[in-house]
Design a protein around this motif. Structure first.
Motif, PDB file in Angstrom:
ATOM      1  N   ILE A 115     -34.806 -23.074 -20.413  1.00  0.00           N
ATOM      2  CA  ILE A 115     -34.263 -21.965 -19.634  1.00  0.00           C
ATOM      3  C   ILE A 115     -35.230 -20.790 -19.672  1.00  0.00           C
ATOM      4  N   ASN A 116     -34.957 -19.781 -18.857  1.00  0.00           N
ATOM      5  CA  ASN A 116     -35.720 -18.533 -18.908  1.00  0.00           C
ATOM      6  C   ASN A 116     -34.739 -17.379 -19.057  1.00  0.00           C
ATOM      7  N   CYS A 117     -35.274 -16.178 -19.127  1.00  0.00           N
ATOM      8  CA  CYS A 117     -34.437 -14.994 -19.390  1.00  0.00           C
ATOM      9  C   CYS A 117     -34.478 -14.002 -18.234  1.00  0.00           C
ATOM     10  N   ALA A 118     -34.217 -14.490 -17.041  1.00  0.00           N
ATOM     11  CA  ALA A 118     -34.141 -13.613 -15.875  1.00  0.00           C
ATOM     12  C   ALA A 118     -32.811 -12.865 -15.877  1.00  0.00           C
ATOM     13  N   GLY A 119     -32.653 -11.937 -14.917  1.00  0.00           N
ATOM     14  CA  GLY A 119     -31.390 -11.261 -14.734  1.00  0.00           C
ATOM     15  C   GLY A 119     -31.427  -9.756 -14.870  1.00  0.00           C
ATOM     16  N   VAL A 153     -36.742 -21.834 -24.568  1.00  0.00           N
ATOM     17  CA  VAL A 153     -36.970 -20.669 -23.708  1.00  0.00           C
ATOM     18  C   VAL A 153     -38.424 -20.615 -23.264  1.00  0.00           C
ATOM     19  N   GLU A 154     -38.642 -20.364 -21.977  1.00  0.00           N
ATOM     20  CA  GLU A 154     -39.995 -20.228 -21.450  1.00  0.00           C
ATOM     21  C   GLU A 154     -40.257 -18.789 -21.020  1.00  0.00           C
ATOM     22  N   THR A 155     -41.519 -18.425 -20.939  1.00  0.00           N
ATOM     23  CA  THR A 155     -41.893 -17.135 -20.369  1.00  0.00           C
ATOM     24  C   THR A 155     -41.952 -17.265 -18.858  1.00  0.00           C
ATOM     25  N   MET A 156     -41.905 -16.118 -18.171  1.00  0.00           N
ATOM     26  CA  MET A 156     -42.003 -16.085 -16.711  1.00  0.00           C
ATOM     27  C   MET A 156     -43.013 -15.016 -16.317  1.00  0.00           C
ATOM     28  N   PRO A 157     -43.699 -15.177 -15.196  1.00  0.00           N
ATOM     29  CA  PRO A 157     -44.585 -14.113 -14.718  1.00  0.00           C
ATOM     30  C   PRO A 157     -43.805 -12.824 -14.477  1.00  0.00           C
ATOM     31  N   ALA A 158     -44.470 -11.697 -14.601  1.00  0.00           N
ATOM     32  CA  ALA A 158     -43.815 -10.396 -14.435  1.00  0.00           C
ATOM     33  C   ALA A 158     -43.212 -10.229 -13.051  1.00  0.00           C
ATOM     34  N   PRO A 168     -46.148 -12.810 -27.159  1.00  0.00           N
ATOM     35  CA  PRO A 168     -45.558 -11.897 -28.153  1.00  0.00           C
ATOM     36  C   PRO A 168     -44.095 -11.559 -27.850  1.00  0.00           C
ATOM     37  N   GLN A 169     -43.758 -11.419 -26.583  1.00  0.00           N
ATOM     38  CA  GLN A 169     -42.368 -11.120 -26.231  1.00  0.00           C
ATOM     39  C   GLN A 169     -41.453 -12.299 -26.555  1.00  0.00           C
ATOM     40  N   LEU A 170     -41.938 -13.510 -26.329  1.00  0.00           N
ATOM     41  CA  LEU A 170     -41.143 -14.688 -26.666  1.00  0.00           C
ATOM     42  C   LEU A 170     -40.990 -14.819 -28.175  1.00  0.00           C
ATOM     43  N   GLN A 171     -42.063 -14.552 -28.911  1.00  0.00           N
ATOM     44  CA  GLN A 171     -41.978 -14.581 -30.371  1.00  0.00           C
ATOM     45  C   GLN A 171     -40.921 -13.593 -30.872  1.00  0.00           C
ATOM     46  N   LYS A 172     -40.911 -12.419 -30.287  1.00  0.00           N
ATOM     47  CA  LYS A 172     -39.919 -11.402 -30.663  1.00  0.00           C
ATOM     48  C   LYS A 172     -38.508 -11.904 -30.377  1.00  0.00           C
ATOM     49  N   LEU A 173     -38.319 -12.546 -29.227  1.00  0.00           N
ATOM     50  CA  LEU A 173     -37.005 -13.076 -28.867  1.00  0.00           C
ATOM     51  C   LEU A 173     -36.562 -14.154 -29.849  1.00  0.00           C
ATOM     52  N   LEU A 174     -37.438 -15.100 -30.146  1.00  0.00           N
ATOM     53  CA  LEU A 174     -37.081 -16.192 -31.053  1.00  0.00           C
ATOM     54  C   LEU A 174     -36.757 -15.665 -32.447  1.00  0.00           C
ATOM     55  N   LEU A 186     -43.323 -24.184 -23.113  1.00  0.00           N
ATOM     56  CA  LEU A 186     -44.599 -23.619 -22.662  1.00  0.00           C
ATOM     57  C   LEU A 186     -44.757 -23.923 -21.178  1.00  0.00           C
ATOM     58  N   ASP A 187     -44.768 -22.899 -20.360  1.00  0.00           N
ATOM     59  CA  ASP A 187     -44.994 -23.068 -18.924  1.00  0.00           C
ATOM     60  C   ASP A 187     -46.450 -22.694 -18.636  1.00  0.00           C
ATOM     61  N   VAL A 188     -47.241 -23.690 -18.249  1.00  0.00           N
ATOM     62  CA  VAL A 188     -48.685 -23.482 -18.106  1.00  0.00           C
ATOM     63  C   VAL A 188     -49.001 -22.348 -17.132  1.00  0.00           C
ATOM     64  N   CYS A 189     -48.318 -22.294 -15.993  1.00  0.00           N
ATOM     65  CA  CYS A 189     -48.621 -21.253 -15.007  1.00  0.00           C
ATOM     66  C   CYS A 189     -48.258 -19.863 -15.534  1.00  0.00           C
ATOM     67  N   ALA A 190     -47.124 -19.750 -16.210  1.00  0.00           N
ATOM     68  CA  ALA A 190     -46.739 -18.457 -16.783  1.00  0.00           C
ATOM     69  C   ALA A 190     -47.718 -18.025 -17.862  1.00  0.00           C
TER      70      ALA A 190
END
Length: 301
Positions: A115-119, A153-158, A168-174, A186-190
């Protein structure tokens, strides 16, 4: 040269949203695929906070083609139940929505739910959005543990999300969620859009990386391998170096703004060419075939 097992390549049905789900399954069987990542979105998998499909029947259909589901990915960016939803009512509905996804994953035999953390909104304090994501994941984590499905959880482009855009933001979340059933995709494009490397991710997260969305890009775009700027051979070497044995979700998803209908034959396929790069949605079997060809030199079997 690095090698990879065929079972690690996971076809994704997101490109087939203009086709029946059975067409996706039949194509993967014809291509010799063994594994799929199920994008849980309409029209293939209609799910909300109240209802979900008959997973027993769906699993039987999948397994009849000698395929297995490695991951179930609920739509968490475009649909109305994002993890970090700004609306309080939606926040409440997100819990039963993702609970339905976790239950479906278990029933389908999938051990991972990416999943990702949009919204969040651009006008909000990012820390407030971050905390909503943490709160949602803390509520879902015990459910995931009970069902034996890891939330990844994956990261997403800004451009797509106001939070969790970087490692670093994902590390903080985890760290904030701090639960063994909440790990990383791990999303390669992100990763490339953030100016990061696969090496950095594996050095930072190691075995917490349980799933990879593995597509080419420029650096974004979710392209077929060979159409972008990402070095497939180097990336596979990195995966081998760090002992990654999980799946690679081949979630190619390019939508062109136009196409020339005169190129279509009577069956709606592109005449005179087996691949049309401007839009992957019109004839996705050709996209999957083209993508798989790039992996042939690296397959163990």
């Amino acid at each position: 040269m690095a090698t990879i097992r065929r079972e690690q390549l996971a076809a994704v049905n997101i490109n087939y949203r203009m086709y029946p789900f059975q067409d996706f399954l039949d194509t993967q069987r014809e291509l010799g695929m063994k594994t799929i990542e199920l994008w849980a979105g309409a029209p293939h998998f209609l799910m909300d906070y109240q209802q979900r499909p008959d997973c027993a029947a769906l699993r039987a259909e999948i397994e009849s083609r000698e395929l297995r589901v490695a991951a179930l990915t609920p739509e968490s960016a475009l649909y109305q139940f994002p993890v970090a939803a700004y609306n309080e009512e939606v926040q409440k509905l997100a819990i039963p929505y993702y609970t339905n996804a976790l239950k479906s994953a278990q029933e389908l035999g999938a051990a991972i739910m990416p999943i990702n953390c949009a919204g969040g909104l651009k006008t909000e304090d990012p820390e407030a959005v971050f905390q909503r994501a943490v709160d949602t994941l803390k509520k879902l984590a015990p459910i995931a543990q009970e069902l034996g499905v890891v939330i990844a959880v994956e990261t997403m482009p800004a451009a797509d999300s106001v939070i969790i855009n970087t490692l670093p933001q994902l590390q903080k979340l985890l760290a904030a969620v701090d639960h063994p059933f909440v790990k990383a995709t791990l999303d390669v494009c992100a990763v490339r859009c953030a100016g990061e490397t696969l090496e950095q991710w594996f050095q930072a997260l190691g075995e917490k990386i349980v799933h990879i969305h593995f597509t080419d890009g420029r650096p974004g775009g979710r392209l077929v391998w060979g159409q972008g700027l990402h070095p497939l051979d180097t990336y596979l070497e990195t995966l081998e170096k760090y002992g990654y044995k999980g799946c690679l979700g081949l979630n190619t998803n390019l939508r062109g703004m136009w196409f020339d209908s005169s190129l279509l034959d009577e069956e709606g396929r592109f005449s005179g060419r087996d691949f049309y790069p401007e839009n992957y949605w019109f004839y996705p079997p050709a996209v999957d075939r083209k993508n798989l060809e790039q992996f042939i030199p690296y397959l163990e079997d």
